[in-house]
Design an enzyme around this catalytic site. Structure first.
Site, mmCIF file in Angstrom:
data_model
loop_
_atom_site.group_PDB
_atom_site.id
_atom_site.type_symbol
_atom_site.label_atom_id
_atom_site.label_comp_id
_atom_site.label_asym_id
_atom_site.label_seq_id
_atom_site.Cartn_x
_atom_site.Cartn_y
_atom_site.Cartn_z
ATOM 1 N N LYS A 134 0.858 -1.184 0.000
ATOM 2 C CA LYS A 134 0.000 0.000 0.000
ATOM 3 C C LYS A 134 0.893 1.232 0.000
ATOM 4 C CE LYS A 134 -3.489 2.405 2.702
ATOM 5 N NZ LYS A 134 -4.372 2.345 3.868
ATOM 6 N N LYS B 160 -2.373 -1.534 -3.758
ATOM 7 C CA LYS B 160 -3.214 -0.341 -3.686
ATOM 8 C C LYS B 160 -2.364 0.912 -3.747
ATOM 9 C CE LYS B 160 -6.000 2.068 -0.376
ATOM 10 N NZ LYS B 160 -6.385 2.160 0.993
HETATM 11 C C1 PBG Z 1 -6.869 3.452 5.521
HETATM 12 C C2 PBG Z 1 -7.404 3.314 4.159
HETATM 13 C C3 PBG Z 1 -7.318 4.289 3.179
HETATM 14 C C4 PBG Z 1 -7.946 3.784 2.039
HETATM 15 C C5 PBG Z 1 -8.396 2.504 2.359
HETATM 16 N N1 PBG Z 1 -8.023 2.220 3.679
HETATM 17 C C6 PBG Z 1 -6.792 5.665 3.239
HETATM 18 C C7 PBG Z 1 -5.441 5.946 3.636
HETATM 19 O O1 PBG Z 1 -4.584 5.077 3.784
HETATM 20 O O2 PBG Z 1 -5.185 7.126 3.813
HETATM 21 C C8 PBG Z 1 -8.078 4.517 0.748
HETATM 22 C C9 PBG Z 1 -9.147 4.066 -0.151
HETATM 23 C C10 PBG Z 1 -9.489 5.014 -1.227
HETATM 24 O O3 PBG Z 1 -8.854 6.058 -1.436
HETATM 25 O O4 PBG Z 1 -10.474 4.712 -1.912
HETATM 26 N N2 PBG Z 1 -7.304 2.596 6.420
#
Ligand code: PBG
Length: 327
Positions: free
Chosen positions: A198, A251
């Site tokens: 991520k 992601k």
């Molecule tokens: C954090 C989380 C995020 C997203 C999914 N889980 C945001 C982040 O890490 O700031 C982002 C998902 C999206 O932008 O659609 N738990």
């Protein structure tokens, strides 16, 4: 054989021929719809940067879940927004947490697959993904203090009926700690879908409005990955595999197709998900609403590319539109 004997255009001339030669095909079974559920609101609130998406109230959720199931979408990914936030995100692991209540509502009307995002950031008042401590005059998320909170939260999700736990915090050792904690609590049968690679991405912008989880100080680059790095993603993924992840995720998706491809090549025997995130959704929506791109074509192209790169399934805010087109 080369040109002029070989002419690749021969196979592109007829629509029927193009159809049977299509290598990558999207199916409704590839799609998971993320949903935001907010505590203590009388009715759904639109998310401005995500047209067509809402923070759902609990009272409307059972009906919405029924609609999602009727469309043919196999499952949802849940994000909860609690009524109260505190330094350690303690609402996240209560037995009546917003996620626990949301699962109960969805199960009233459907047998949708319920994946629960597991993180502290929606529940902490500072908006970070774990316990904040000061280190060398800087605020940072304490890795090892965060792990037990994640385990508590995972057990609460499993108790509430989550089908799959999806930790998204990029905390070292998180998958191993969760597997051990879930097993000890009797949840050996609950799979872990790890957000293994991520990135600290600008494409999460609209999500932070949706989940009200923007960091109040600093940013997430101390735990999420540097967008410039690919080799490091393979290390992240390999560790999660060793720690017992059942499924892996990359992601965001669109700007990280090379990562999806590499992870699939390195771990062909692991199911791989990709998350087409809020900013990817918002970009297509915004350009389409200006008439600058063809919305339907752009959505299908973006999702097909993610699958072609190697994703087995995709978390996407376009799931509703796409299942309608596919059926
Ligand atoms: C954090 C989380 C995020 C997203 C999914 N889980 C945001 C982040 O890490 O700031 C982002 C998902 C999206 O932008 O659609 N738990």
């Amino acid at each position: 054989m080369n040109y002029p004997v070989t002419r690749l255009r021969r196979l592109r001339q007829k629509p029927r021929l193009r159809e049977i030669l299509t290598e990558t095909r999207l199916s409704v079974y590839d799609l998971i719809l993320p949903l935001f559920i907010k505590a203590d609101i009388p009715e759904k609130q639109p998310i401005l940067a995500m047209p067509g998406h809402f923070q759902w109230s609990l009272s409307e959720l059972a009906k919405e879940a029924e609609d999602i199931q009727r469309l043919g979408i196999p499952g949802v990914m849940l994000f909860g927004i609690p009524a109260h936030k505190d330094a350690n995100g303690s609402e996240a692991y209560q037995s009546n947490s917003i996620i626990a209540q949301a699962i109960a509502e969805i199960k009233k009307t459907t047998d949708l697959l319920i994946i629960t995002d597991l993180c502290c950031c929606e529940y902490t008042d500072h908006g970070h993904c774990g316990v904040l401590v000061q280190q060398d005059a800087q605020w940072t998320v304490d890795n090892d203090k965060t792990l037990p909170l994640l385990v508590k939260q995972a057990i609460a999700h499993a108790q509430a009926g989550s089908d799959v736990i999806a930790p998204s915090g990029m905390i070292d050792g998180m998958v191993g700690a969760l597997r051990e904690g879930l097993d000890k609590a009797g949840y050996t049968h609950i799979p872990i879908l790890s957000y293994a690679a991520k990135y600290a991405s600008s494409f999460y912008g609209p999500f932070r409005e949706a989940a009200q989880s923007a960091p109040q100080i600093g940013d997430r680059r101390g735990y999420q990955m540097n967008p410039a790095n690919a080799a490091e993603a393979l290390r992240e993924v390999a560790l999660d595999v060793q720690e017992g992840a059942d499924m892996l995720m990359v992601k965001p998706a669109g700007a990280y197709l090379d990562i999806i491809h590499r992870v699939k090549q390195r771990h062909p025997d692991y199911p791989l998900a990709a998350y087409q995130v809020s900013g990817e959704f918002a970009m297509i929506k915004a350009a389409a609403s200006n008439g600058w791109i063809d919305e339907r074509a752009a959505i299908l192209e973006s999702l097909t590319a993610i699958k072609r790169a190697g994703a087995d399934f995709i978390l996407t805010y376009f799931a509703k539109e796409v299942v309608a087109w596919l059926s």
